[in-house]
Write a protein that holds these residues in place. Sequence first.
Motif, PDB file in Angstrom:
ATOM      1  N   SER A   1       0.829  -1.213   0.000  1.00 17.09           N
ATOM      2  CA  SER A   1       0.000   0.000   0.000  1.00 17.09           C
ATOM      3  C   SER A   1       0.860   1.259   0.000  1.00 17.09           C
ATOM      4  CB  SER A   1      -0.934   0.001   1.218  1.00 17.09           C
ATOM      5  OG  SER A   1      -1.815  -1.099   1.157  1.00 17.09           O
TER       6      SER A   1
ATOM      7  N   TYR B   1       2.036   1.833  -3.485  1.00 15.83           N
ATOM      8  CA  TYR B   1       0.978   2.405  -4.337  1.00 15.83           C
ATOM      9  C   TYR B   1       0.877   3.917  -4.113  1.00 15.83           C
ATOM     10  CZ  TYR B   1      -1.176  -1.979  -5.941  1.00 15.83           C
ATOM     11  OH  TYR B   1      -1.446  -3.176  -6.551  1.00 15.83           O
TER      12      TYR B   1
ATOM     13  N   VAL C   1      -6.358   3.137  -0.164  1.00 21.25           N
ATOM     14  CA  VAL C   1      -5.589   2.289  -1.079  1.00 21.25           C
ATOM     15  C   VAL C   1      -6.338   0.976  -1.233  1.00 21.25           C
ATOM     16  CG1 VAL C   1      -3.406   1.122  -1.524  1.00 21.25           C
ATOM     17  CG2 VAL C   1      -3.416   3.327  -0.309  1.00 21.25           C
TER      18      VAL C   1
END
Length: 179
Positions: free
Chosen positions: A13, A16, A64
Amino acid sequence: MSKQEYKNVKNESLRYLKEAGIKLSSQEAEALEIADFGLGRIRELGLQLVTYVNTSRYCAKELVLLPRQTCPEHYHPHVNENPGKEETFRCRKGIVYLYVPGTATEHPQAVIPEGYGEHLRVWKEIVLKPGEQYTILPETPHWFQAGDEGAVVSEFSSTSTDENDIFTDPKIIRTPILQ
């Protein structure tokens, strides 16, 4: 969820968010929440989020979603004098399939997690791509899923009281449990 899976999802996450150009302080990165909703299926049913601010007047978060990860159907109810959370989702990375009340989309693009269709009741599909946004009014049932590449979504809202959210799946536990 195991501690190792928690760590893996957290690191993924954070990657990302970095790829989306979102810079977090070390405290924000440490506080990233991993929500598997007590279902033990984090990569199918879950959500990762960091809260920047949540006051009695407003809230800002980053959400996310891993590839095809689904945030289960829920709504934000009236609490005391608060009419329920109103939130705007703005897609920053990837594609998000958001489902709200209305005429059901004939061929929705979401991939329903196995055995989970009974908990999804709203089917009007809103597709959000980077730079697009949608506002969800208080007490509106909704659920959402990332596309094949995962997604990052900025959420701007009135005060967030996630502990009061009402989910259509009665098995949901909002606070993560690590094993």
